[in-house]
Design a protein around this motif. Sequence first.
Motif, PDB file in Angstrom:
ATOM      1  N   LYS A 181      47.611 111.406  -4.370  1.00 52.13           N
ATOM      2  CA  LYS A 181      47.359 110.332  -3.406  1.00 52.13           C
ATOM      3  C   LYS A 181      48.547 110.079  -2.479  1.00 52.13           C
ATOM      4  O   LYS A 181      48.408 109.385  -1.465  1.00 52.13           O
ATOM      5  CB  LYS A 181      46.963 109.062  -4.154  1.00 52.13           C
ATOM      6  N   ILE A 182      49.711 110.636  -2.805  1.00 53.46           N
ATOM      7  CA  ILE A 182      50.835 110.578  -1.856  1.00 53.46           C
ATOM      8  C   ILE A 182      50.427 111.280  -0.563  1.00 53.46           C
ATOM      9  O   ILE A 182      50.600 110.745   0.546  1.00 53.46           O
ATOM     10  CB  ILE A 182      52.090 111.235  -2.441  1.00 53.46           C
ATOM     11  N   MET A 183      49.853 112.479  -0.702  1.00 49.85           N
ATOM     12  CA  MET A 183      49.403 113.214   0.478  1.00 49.85           C
ATOM     13  C   MET A 183      48.200 112.526   1.128  1.00 49.85           C
ATOM     14  O   MET A 183      48.105 112.461   2.363  1.00 49.85           O
ATOM     15  CB  MET A 183      49.049 114.654   0.102  1.00 49.85           C
ATOM     16  N   THR A 184      47.291 111.981   0.326  1.00 47.80           N
ATOM     17  CA  THR A 184      46.142 111.265   0.872  1.00 47.80           C
ATOM     18  C   THR A 184      46.601 110.125   1.768  1.00 47.80           C
ATOM     19  O   THR A 184      46.074 109.929   2.884  1.00 47.80           O
ATOM     20  CB  THR A 184      45.268 110.721  -0.269  1.00 47.80           C
ATOM     21  N   CYS A 185      47.568 109.376   1.309  1.00 48.14           N
ATOM     22  CA  CYS A 185      48.067 108.232   2.077  1.00 48.14           C
ATOM     23  C   CYS A 185      48.736 108.682   3.370  1.00 48.14           C
ATOM     24  O   CYS A 185      48.508 108.091   4.435  1.00 48.14           O
ATOM     25  CB  CYS A 185      49.037 107.424   1.217  1.00 48.14           C
ATOM     26  N   ILE A 186      49.544 109.734   3.301  1.00 57.22           N
ATOM     27  CA  ILE A 186      50.234 110.220   4.493  1.00 57.22           C
ATOM     28  C   ILE A 186      49.229 110.720   5.533  1.00 57.22           C
ATOM     29  O   ILE A 186      49.352 110.448   6.728  1.00 57.22           O
ATOM     30  CB  ILE A 186      51.239 111.327   4.120  1.00 57.22           C
ATOM     31  N   ILE A 187      48.204 111.453   5.090  1.00 54.45           N
ATOM     32  CA  ILE A 187      47.188 111.945   6.027  1.00 54.45           C
ATOM     33  C   ILE A 187      46.482 110.770   6.694  1.00 54.45           C
ATOM     34  O   ILE A 187      46.212 110.784   7.900  1.00 54.45           O
ATOM     35  CB  ILE A 187      46.169 112.851   5.306  1.00 54.45           C
TER      36      ILE A 187
ATOM     37  N   ASP B 225      43.813  97.924   4.346  1.00 52.71           N
ATOM     38  CA  ASP B 225      43.675  97.304   3.031  1.00 52.71           C
ATOM     39  C   ASP B 225      43.436  98.357   1.959  1.00 52.71           C
ATOM     40  O   ASP B 225      43.961  98.255   0.843  1.00 52.71           O
ATOM     41  CB  ASP B 225      42.521  96.298   3.042  1.00 52.71           C
ATOM     42  N   LEU B 226      42.656  99.372   2.305  1.00 55.27           N
ATOM     43  CA  LEU B 226      42.330 100.401   1.315  1.00 55.27           C
ATOM     44  C   LEU B 226      43.553 101.226   0.917  1.00 55.27           C
ATOM     45  O   LEU B 226      43.607 101.768  -0.195  1.00 55.27           O
ATOM     46  CB  LEU B 226      41.225 101.309   1.836  1.00 55.27           C
ATOM     47  N   LEU B 227      44.533 101.333   1.795  1.00 60.00           N
ATOM     48  CA  LEU B 227      45.729 102.092   1.434  1.00 60.00           C
ATOM     49  C   LEU B 227      46.522 101.398   0.326  1.00 60.00           C
ATOM     50  O   LEU B 227      47.175 102.063  -0.489  1.00 60.00           O
ATOM     51  CB  LEU B 227      46.609 102.313   2.667  1.00 60.00           C
ATOM     52  N   TYR B 228      46.458 100.085   0.261  1.00 67.10           N
ATOM     53  CA  TYR B 228      47.091  99.358  -0.845  1.00 67.10           C
ATOM     54  C   TYR B 228      46.313  99.595  -2.144  1.00 67.10           C
ATOM     55  O   TYR B 228      46.911  99.779  -3.214  1.00 67.10           O
ATOM     56  CB  TYR B 228      47.158  97.860  -0.528  1.00 67.10           C
TER      57      TYR B 228
ATOM     58  N   THR C 230      38.299 104.500  -3.733  1.00 69.07           N
ATOM     59  CA  THR C 230      38.991 104.240  -2.463  1.00 69.07           C
ATOM     60  C   THR C 230      39.456 105.541  -1.809  1.00 69.07           C
ATOM     61  O   THR C 230      39.315 105.719  -0.590  1.00 69.07           O
ATOM     62  CB  THR C 230      40.207 103.322  -2.711  1.00 69.07           C
ATOM     63  N   ALA C 231      39.987 106.457  -2.620  1.00 64.89           N
ATOM     64  CA  ALA C 231      40.468 107.731  -2.072  1.00 64.89           C
ATOM     65  C   ALA C 231      39.354 108.500  -1.388  1.00 64.89           C
ATOM     66  O   ALA C 231      39.540 109.058  -0.296  1.00 64.89           O
ATOM     67  CB  ALA C 231      41.081 108.578  -3.191  1.00 64.89           C
ATOM     68  N   VAL C 232      38.171 108.521  -1.991  1.00 66.14           N
ATOM     69  CA  VAL C 232      37.048 109.250  -1.404  1.00 66.14           C
ATOM     70  C   VAL C 232      36.551 108.544  -0.141  1.00 66.14           C
ATOM     71  O   VAL C 232      36.216 109.197   0.855  1.00 66.14           O
ATOM     72  CB  VAL C 232      35.911 109.415  -2.433  1.00 66.14           C
ATOM     73  N   ALA C 233      36.506 107.218  -0.156  1.00 72.04           N
ATOM     74  CA  ALA C 233      36.079 106.476   1.029  1.00 72.04           C
ATOM     75  C   ALA C 233      37.011 106.753   2.209  1.00 72.04           C
ATOM     76  O   ALA C 233      36.564 106.963   3.348  1.00 72.04           O
ATOM     77  CB  ALA C 233      36.023 104.977   0.725  1.00 72.04           C
TER      78      ALA C 233
ATOM     79  N   ASP D 290      55.733 102.968   7.203  1.00 72.66           N
ATOM     80  CA  ASP D 290      54.510 102.307   6.740  1.00 72.66           C
ATOM     81  C   ASP D 290      54.184 102.708   5.303  1.00 72.66           C
ATOM     82  O   ASP D 290      53.722 101.885   4.510  1.00 72.66           O
ATOM     83  CB  ASP D 290      53.331 102.663   7.656  1.00 72.66           C
ATOM     84  N   PHE D 291      54.409 103.969   4.975  1.00 71.51           N
ATOM     85  CA  PHE D 291      54.196 104.429   3.599  1.00 71.51           C
ATOM     86  C   PHE D 291      55.091 103.654   2.645  1.00 71.51           C
ATOM     87  O   PHE D 291      54.635 103.188   1.594  1.00 71.51           O
ATOM     88  CB  PHE D 291      54.489 105.933   3.516  1.00 71.51           C
ATOM     89  N   MET D 292      56.361 103.502   3.001  1.00 71.66           N
ATOM     90  CA  MET D 292      57.296 102.806   2.120  1.00 71.66           C
ATOM     91  C   MET D 292      56.928 101.339   1.956  1.00 71.66           C
ATOM     92  O   MET D 292      57.052 100.772   0.867  1.00 71.66           O
ATOM     93  CB  MET D 292      58.719 102.948   2.659  1.00 71.66           C
TER      94      MET D 292
END
Length: 417
Positions: free
Chosen positions: A98-104, A141-144, A154-157, A217-219
């Motif tokens: 999910k680190i990569m999911t969030c960055i994408i 919100d979903l990234l949190y 959430t990851a799939v959405a 933003d990631f941090m």
Amino acid sequence: MQKLLSSIIYSICLILLSLAYINDTKDFLSNFAPFCTTGNIKPVPPQTITPESLGITASSTEPSNMYSKAYCLVDADSNRILASKDEDMKLPMASTTKIMTCIIALENGDMGSIVTASQNAASMPDVQLNMKAGERFILQDLLYSLMLESHNDTAVAIAEHIGGSVEGFAKLMNLKAEELGLGSTHFVTPNGLDADEHYTTAYELCCIASYAIQNEDFMNIVQTPSHQFSNYDGTRAYSVNNKDAFLTSYNGAIGIKTGFTGNAGYCFCGAARRDNVTLVSSVLACGWPPNKGYKWSDTRKLMDYGFKGHAQAAVTPKNPLPAITVSDGKEASVPVKRTSTESFNVLISKDDIITVSYELPEKLSAPVRSGDIIGYENYTINDGLYMSIPIVASKTIDKTDSRYFANILVRMFFANY
């Protein structure tokens, strides 16, 4: 016409060469290429920079009695490995995916856009936000939800919203991995649930994390203790809390992501910063239930080794560089220079050795243009390349032609009369 011109140039060269045997003429011609000599230009030998010369005395014993099947610790500024075991072994990485999911999502998505949960997303197994099919959310919100509590639905959405499908999003993830130069990482899912051909290595997971923590933003997301939000229509309220115990239990910790599946075991990728030194670690297959704490123990050992056993030092490129001989040029050699002479930092222990070596040709052929890259000054730490500084020509050397040789004849004539 071309043959005539070549014959003229050849004749001029023969005249000049024959005249070169006359002492006065020889002395005169020695001022011009190709009749002048450049002397014996010696190649630059490799040079060693010792930690002691940089004031480094830090040292520590590499961690032992580790639980992880594979682990890695890197200097986040350079991705240089400080400690590792089986760091190139391909392994499943669970929710550290999910680190990569969030960055994408951060790089490709509109944080204010509306995400509608599909039946596919809502059907994902635990851990879940428990979203319902058709329910709408703001992407930010979903990234949190994704990073603090690792929700699989959430990851799939998010993936379907940005990539059009899970498969489309996986393509974006793999393109980013390729962009980062990661040849042993492949994504199939955005949540890290076990799947064939979904894998990374301990080292490449560190590289992904090193890239991610450069994103402000990631941090902000991974360091947030808790986040409250509602769905877009305001019919349901949610609260997510940060499950990263490392964040609050280790001095200097800055995140980032835990993971567990039946195949992957417990995984963790963490980062910590002290005194301008940032370290990133990863532990894969670090035990199975009930040994949930092994990943924290291994991570602390790695981080302690990195901070206690290493220190930063500044290295300044300053070795003199030789001119390079030029054949068929209007000058016999070309001076060279580095593209940068600024100091750079290295994170080393007293047991590390820095070697400076050079990739430079013995001879160049004209024309040579100012700014042309002609070689490199390479800095290696132990056996690994740390940095390469391009070396360029600092002036233009044109190729000789008939006009050049004719001009020498004219100058020689007037010099004698």
